[in-house]
Design a protein around this motif. Structure first.
Motif, PDB file in Angstrom:
ATOM      1  N   GLY A  98      44.245  40.377  38.053  1.00 12.14           N
ATOM      2  CA  GLY A  98      45.700  40.415  38.027  1.00 12.14           C
ATOM      3  C   GLY A  98      46.215  41.089  36.772  1.00 12.14           C
ATOM      4  N   SER A  99      47.291  41.837  36.928  1.00 14.19           N
ATOM      5  CA  SER A  99      47.851  42.588  35.808  1.00 14.19           C
ATOM      6  C   SER A  99      49.370  42.564  35.855  1.00 14.19           C
ATOM      7  CB  SER A  99      47.362  44.041  35.879  1.00 14.19           C
ATOM      8  OG  SER A  99      48.000  44.836  34.898  1.00 14.19           O
ATOM      9  N   PRO A 100      50.002  42.601  34.697  1.00 14.70           N
ATOM     10  CA  PRO A 100      51.469  42.747  34.686  1.00 14.70           C
ATOM     11  C   PRO A 100      51.904  44.195  34.934  1.00 14.70           C
ATOM     12  CG  PRO A 100      50.649  42.515  32.454  1.00 14.70           C
ATOM     13  CD  PRO A 100      49.477  42.347  33.352  1.00 14.70           C
ATOM     14  N   TYR A 101      50.937  45.101  35.086  1.00 11.84           N
ATOM     15  CA  TYR A 101      51.207  46.511  35.306  1.00 11.84           C
ATOM     16  C   TYR A 101      50.525  46.966  36.586  1.00 11.84           C
ATOM     17  CZ  TYR A 101      51.463  45.764  30.258  1.00 11.84           C
ATOM     18  OH  TYR A 101      51.720  45.259  29.018  1.00 11.84           O
ATOM     19  N   ILE A 102      50.833  48.168  37.034  1.00  6.92           N
ATOM     20  CA  ILE A 102      49.998  48.835  38.020  1.00  6.92           C
ATOM     21  C   ILE A 102      49.103  49.783  37.249  1.00  6.92           C
ATOM     22  CG2 ILE A 102      51.490  48.538  40.012  1.00  6.92           C
ATOM     23  CD1 ILE A 102      52.505  51.382  39.598  1.00  6.92           C
ATOM     24  N   SER A 103      47.807  49.653  37.451  1.00  7.85           N
ATOM     25  CA  SER A 103      46.864  50.431  36.667  1.00  7.85           C
ATOM     26  C   SER A 103      45.519  50.488  37.366  1.00  7.85           C
ATOM     27  CB  SER A 103      46.692  49.810  35.276  1.00  7.85           C
ATOM     28  OG  SER A 103      45.737  50.513  34.509  1.00  7.85           O
ATOM     29  N   THR A 104      44.760  51.545  37.079  1.00  2.28           N
ATOM     30  CA  THR A 104      43.379  51.653  37.544  1.00  2.28           C
ATOM     31  C   THR A 104      42.399  51.262  36.444  1.00  2.28           C
ATOM     32  OG1 THR A 104      43.184  53.965  36.894  1.00  2.28           O
ATOM     33  CG2 THR A 104      44.032  53.517  39.117  1.00  2.28           C
ATOM     34  N   ARG A 105      42.909  50.925  35.267  1.00  2.28           N
ATOM     35  CA  ARG A 105      42.065  50.649  34.106  1.00  2.28           C
ATOM     36  C   ARG A 105      41.799  49.160  33.974  1.00  2.28           C
ATOM     37  NH1 ARG A 105      45.575  53.512  29.658  1.00  2.28           N
ATOM     38  NH2 ARG A 105      44.124  52.420  28.289  1.00  2.28           N
ATOM     39  N   PRO A 106      40.547  48.756  33.922  1.00  5.93           N
ATOM     40  CA  PRO A 106      40.242  47.317  33.852  1.00  5.93           C
ATOM     41  C   PRO A 106      40.832  46.634  32.618  1.00  5.93           C
ATOM     42  CG  PRO A 106      38.251  48.635  33.490  1.00  5.93           C
ATOM     43  CD  PRO A 106      39.312  49.577  33.957  1.00  5.93           C
ATOM     44  N   GLU A 107      40.993  47.357  31.521  1.00  3.13           N
ATOM     45  CA  GLU A 107      41.531  46.727  30.309  1.00  3.13           C
ATOM     46  C   GLU A 107      42.998  46.352  30.449  1.00  3.13           C
ATOM     47  OE1 GLU A 107      40.184  49.732  30.524  1.00  3.13           O
ATOM     48  OE2 GLU A 107      41.289  51.230  29.349  1.00  3.13           O
ATOM     49  N   ARG A 108      43.653  46.826  31.494  1.00  2.00           N
ATOM     50  CA  ARG A 108      45.063  46.495  31.732  1.00  2.00           C
ATOM     51  C   ARG A 108      45.216  45.213  32.558  1.00  2.00           C
ATOM     52  NH1 ARG A 108      48.863  49.256  28.812  1.00  2.00           N
ATOM     53  NH2 ARG A 108      50.200  49.848  30.518  1.00  2.00           N
ATOM     54  N   TYR A 109      44.063  44.668  32.984  1.00  8.03           N
ATOM     55  CA  TYR A 109      44.072  43.453  33.784  1.00  8.03           C
ATOM     56  C   TYR A 109      43.659  42.283  32.903  1.00  8.03           C
ATOM     57  CZ  TYR A 109      44.657  46.277  37.960  1.00  8.03           C
ATOM     58  OH  TYR A 109      45.152  47.133  38.912  1.00  8.03           O
ATOM     59  N   ASN A 110      44.468  41.248  32.873  1.00  3.13           N
ATOM     60  CA  ASN A 110      44.178  40.140  31.970  1.00  3.13           C
ATOM     61  C   ASN A 110      43.703  38.884  32.676  1.00  3.13           C
ATOM     62  OD1 ASN A 110      46.709  39.902  33.035  1.00  3.13           O
ATOM     63  ND2 ASN A 110      47.775  39.608  31.105  1.00  3.13           N
ATOM     64  N   TYR A 111      43.647  38.896  33.991  1.00  3.06           N
ATOM     65  CA  TYR A 111      43.105  37.755  34.723  1.00  3.06           C
ATOM     66  C   TYR A 111      42.035  38.274  35.685  1.00  3.06           C
ATOM     67  CZ  TYR A 111      47.266  35.438  32.974  1.00  3.06           C
ATOM     68  OH  TYR A 111      48.243  34.927  32.152  1.00  3.06           O
ATOM     69  N   TRP A 112      40.903  37.570  35.694  1.00  2.00           N
ATOM     70  CA  TRP A 112      39.761  38.002  36.509  1.00  2.00           C
ATOM     71  C   TRP A 112      39.165  36.822  37.253  1.00  2.00           C
ATOM     72  CZ3 TRP A 112      38.021  43.049  36.916  1.00  2.00           C
ATOM     73  CH2 TRP A 112      38.608  43.959  36.028  1.00  2.00           C
ATOM     74  N   GLY A 113      38.708  37.091  38.470  1.00  2.00           N
ATOM     75  CA  GLY A 113      37.934  36.100  39.192  1.00  2.00           C
ATOM     76  C   GLY A 113      36.485  36.123  38.757  1.00  2.00           C
ATOM     77  N   GLN A 114      35.702  35.261  39.362  1.00  2.00           N
ATOM     78  CA  GLN A 114      34.297  35.124  38.965  1.00  2.00           C
ATOM     79  C   GLN A 114      33.396  36.165  39.649  1.00  2.00           C
ATOM     80  OE1 GLN A 114      35.704  33.373  41.328  1.00  2.00           O
ATOM     81  NE2 GLN A 114      34.211  33.332  43.008  1.00  2.00           N
ATOM     82  N   GLY A 115      33.911  36.819  40.659  1.00  2.00           N
ATOM     83  CA  GLY A 115      33.140  37.836  41.356  1.00  2.00           C
ATOM     84  C   GLY A 115      32.433  37.299  42.584  1.00  2.00           C
ATOM     85  N   THR A 116      32.213  38.178  43.559  1.00  2.00           N
ATOM     86  CA  THR A 116      31.466  37.828  44.763  1.00  2.00           C
ATOM     87  C   THR A 116      30.527  38.997  45.088  1.00  2.00           C
ATOM     88  OG1 THR A 116      31.642  37.054  47.065  1.00  2.00           O
ATOM     89  CG2 THR A 116      33.260  38.693  46.351  1.00  2.00           C
ATOM     90  N   GLN A 117      29.295  38.670  45.423  1.00  2.00           N
ATOM     91  CA  GLN A 117      28.285  39.689  45.664  1.00  2.00           C
ATOM     92  C   GLN A 117      28.411  40.263  47.063  1.00  2.00           C
ATOM     93  OE1 GLN A 117      25.631  40.885  43.536  1.00  2.00           O
ATOM     94  NE2 GLN A 117      25.436  42.401  45.182  1.00  2.00           N
ATOM     95  N   VAL A 118      28.398  41.578  47.131  1.00  2.00           N
ATOM     96  CA  VAL A 118      28.341  42.292  48.408  1.00  2.00           C
ATOM     97  C   VAL A 118      27.074  43.140  48.401  1.00  2.00           C
ATOM     98  CG1 VAL A 118      29.398  44.078  49.841  1.00  2.00           C
ATOM     99  CG2 VAL A 118      30.825  42.330  48.750  1.00  2.00           C
ATOM    100  N   THR A 119      26.235  42.943  49.384  1.00  2.00           N
ATOM    101  CA  THR A 119      24.995  43.696  49.507  1.00  2.00           C
ATOM    102  C   THR A 119      24.965  44.379  50.864  1.00  2.00           C
ATOM    103  OG1 THR A 119      23.829  42.103  48.091  1.00  2.00           O
ATOM    104  CG2 THR A 119      22.483  43.582  49.433  1.00  2.00           C
ATOM    105  N   VAL A 120      24.815  45.690  50.835  1.00  2.00           N
ATOM    106  CA  VAL A 120      24.756  46.485  52.066  1.00  2.00           C
ATOM    107  C   VAL A 120      23.333  47.018  52.198  1.00  2.00           C
ATOM    108  CG1 VAL A 120      25.755  48.364  53.390  1.00  2.00           C
ATOM    109  CG2 VAL A 120      27.158  47.109  51.718  1.00  2.00           C
ATOM    110  N   SER A 121      22.621  46.478  53.169  1.00  2.00           N
ATOM    111  CA  SER A 121      21.208  46.836  53.313  1.00  2.00           C
ATOM    112  C   SER A 121      20.741  46.532  54.730  1.00  2.00           C
ATOM    113  CB  SER A 121      20.355  46.051  52.312  1.00  2.00           C
ATOM    114  OG  SER A 121      18.980  46.303  52.513  1.00  2.00           O
ATOM    115  N   SER A 122      19.806  47.348  55.198  1.00  2.00           N
ATOM    116  CA  SER A 122      19.213  47.092  56.501  1.00  2.00           C
ATOM    117  C   SER A 122      17.947  46.249  56.365  1.00  2.00           C
ATOM    118  CB  SER A 122      18.897  48.419  57.198  1.00  2.00           C
ATOM    119  OG  SER A 122      18.100  49.231  56.376  1.00  2.00           O
TER     120      SER A 122
END
Length: 122
Positions: A98-122
């Protein structure tokens, strides 16, 4: 503070689909836009897409344009990432932020989730 919780990751075959969710709680009014990023082993965190809470503005990275779709449900304070036509190179940990701005730069985002793994494989 804003708390972000991602869900929906997993293992999928190439060409398959997944939908990630990011549930926000707390002072969500302090964020103007929500973004999705991903990070593969040994690589830098990569911007994927952002959306404003109003849904009026979105921006996609070229690597996912036409395959991924972001959406927002304000009633649930939840942001979704629909991922179609998945490729092995989409394998990564996916983070919402989450960010108070619109941005593509991660440093502009001050709230982050813990992450979720996505694996694409046969």
């Amino acid at each position: 503070q804003v708390q972000l919780v991602e869900s929906g990751g997993g293992l999928v075959q190439p060409g398959g689909s997944l939908r990630l969710s990011c549930a926000a709680s707390g002072r969500t009014f302090s964020t103007y836009a929500m973004g999705w990023f991903r990070q593969a082993p040994g690589k830098e965190r990569e911007f994927i897409v952002y959306i404003t809470w109003s849904g009026s503005s979105t921006y996609y990275a070229d690597s996912v344009k036409g395959r991924f779709t972001i959406s927002v449900d304000n009633a649930k304070n939840t942001v979704y990432l629909q991922m179609n036509s998945l490729k092995p190179e989409d394998t990564a940990v996916y983070y919402c932020a989450g960010s108070p701005y619109i941005s593509t730069r991660p440093e502009r985002y001050n709230y982050w989730g813990q992450g979720t793994q996505v694996t694409v494989s046969s």
